[in-house]
Design a protein around this motif. Sequence first.
Motif, PDB file in Angstrom:
ATOM      1  N   LEU A  54       0.801  -1.239  -0.175  1.00 40.49           N
ATOM      2  CA  LEU A  54       0.024  -0.392   0.139  1.00 40.49           C
ATOM      3  C   LEU A  54       1.149   1.648  -0.157  1.00 40.49           C
ATOM      4  N   SER A  55       2.219   0.525   0.442  1.00 37.57           N
ATOM      5  CA  SER A  55       2.925   2.155  -0.059  1.00 37.57           C
ATOM      6  C   SER A  55       3.373   2.683  -1.017  1.00 37.57           C
ATOM      7  N   VAL A  56       2.922   3.201  -1.653  1.00 37.35           N
ATOM      8  CA  VAL A  56       2.639   3.908  -2.901  1.00 37.35           C
ATOM      9  C   VAL A  56       2.127   5.306  -3.437  1.00 37.35           C
ATOM     10  N   MET A  57       2.883   6.312  -3.837  1.00 35.79           N
ATOM     11  CA  MET A  57       2.699   7.231  -3.748  1.00 35.79           C
ATOM     12  C   MET A  57       2.586   8.197  -5.244  1.00 35.79           C
ATOM     13  N   GLY A  58       1.801   8.770  -5.178  1.00 37.55           N
ATOM     14  CA  GLY A  58       1.489  10.010  -6.921  1.00 37.55           C
ATOM     15  C   GLY A  58       1.064   9.131  -8.033  1.00 37.55           C
ATOM     16  N   ILE A  59       1.470   9.721  -8.700  1.00 35.13           N
ATOM     17  CA  ILE A  59       0.028   8.554  -9.987  1.00 35.13           C
ATOM     18  C   ILE A  59       0.767   8.354 -10.857  1.00 35.13           C
ATOM     19  N   ASP A  92      -4.315   7.186   8.710  1.00 33.30           N
ATOM     20  CA  ASP A  92      -3.834   8.077   7.296  1.00 33.30           C
ATOM     21  C   ASP A  92      -4.160   7.387   6.457  1.00 33.30           C
ATOM     22  N   SER A  93      -3.315   6.872   5.742  1.00 32.83           N
ATOM     23  CA  SER A  93      -3.732   6.378   3.536  1.00 32.83           C
ATOM     24  C   SER A  93      -5.048   6.333   3.372  1.00 32.83           C
ATOM     25  N   PRO A  94      -6.065   7.423   3.460  1.00 34.84           N
ATOM     26  CA  PRO A  94      -7.402   7.689   3.433  1.00 34.84           C
ATOM     27  C   PRO A  94      -7.131   7.234   1.586  1.00 34.84           C
TER      28      PRO A  94
END
Length: 386
Positions: A54-59, A92-94
């Motif tokens: 789940l620890s991914v960020m950004g498109i 967090d992680s909405p």
Amino acid sequence: MIRVFLIAGEASGDKLGAALMAGLKSLTEVEFFGVGGPLMEAEGLQSRFPMDELSVMGIAEILPKYRHLMRRINETAEAVVQINPDVLITIDSPDFCLRVARRVKAKSQIRTVHYVAPTVWAWRSGRAAKMAKVIDHVLALFPFEPPYMEAAGMECDFVGHPVVAERIATQTEADAFRALHGIGDKPLLMVLPGSRQGEVSRLTPIFGRAVQAVLTARPDLRLVIPTTANVTELVQEQVKDWPVKPLILSPINQNKDAYLSEKAACFAAADVALAASGTVSLELAASDTPMVIAYDMSWLSRQIISRMLKVDTVTLVNLVSETRTVPEFIGKHCQPDAIAQAVLAVLSDPEQQQAAMQLTMARLGKGGEAPGLRAARAVLRGMQQG
């Protein structure tokens, strides 16, 4: 015995979740289910799948994994409904957590708690109303957040910020750090250009030019840069042409606890910090280290955010203390010469921020009950009232 389903998607959430779990275990008999990292697993959670997924960020990062993430959202929601816990706590992680909560609410009456309020006081205030459709109760890190959540129709408790529970280095440890690295009584500037590659690439050249101007006025200045593993090589490359070679602290090839102790000693030893905007300002306040905050972003992001921003400062110490003591240089104001003048001003008068930093820590719960235990009490109280 109560049954609690928790979901955390990144390291900061894992830390919050573990403290909350420890608090719950100290207050009642509890059985845990859900998704979390190593700290939550150490408290008794058997994670349904690795939290790292789940620890991914950004498109750019999310798009290739979109189908897999949607599958995880659906299967996690189905597991919550099937287990039927007394409470679902999302941390967090909405983007992941609130999608799970929406699916759970569509199929059940399970109580939902979200740990960490969205920053609606800063921008995108509509998020609170949207969240209220699927969340019953919010655990807030900042004392000014409950009114925003309550106005949207959710219960909300301020439970304290985890920074107040962090270990702070002693003066003896700070002195030992200075002696070990040959700094002695020379002024020490700590540079913190961020923990993501994009912001490090953008900020380090600006910080470097500011540092050069500071060195012109204070040639005896020493430099230190604590980094994270993912940006260490980038930082090393970015600073190779700086006029004074910084001491770079990296967790690579180091025991985690040893690195954290060294970093804490570094924070305590520094006379001033030049830091990217973010929660690092609270870490600096906790160690009583005066600071200058600076941040810039892409031109498009700057245009969008500047139009949406609802506050006149983004520095958390300024917001919590209700002062504007910490100088900040954001967006078009992130200019080396102005930053350098502010760093020199703080070096010449380091006491000017002390009252604001101490007030910030007091308002975040320093000296009181641990945030994890306060959060656990709030969860149990909400369950009884709900």
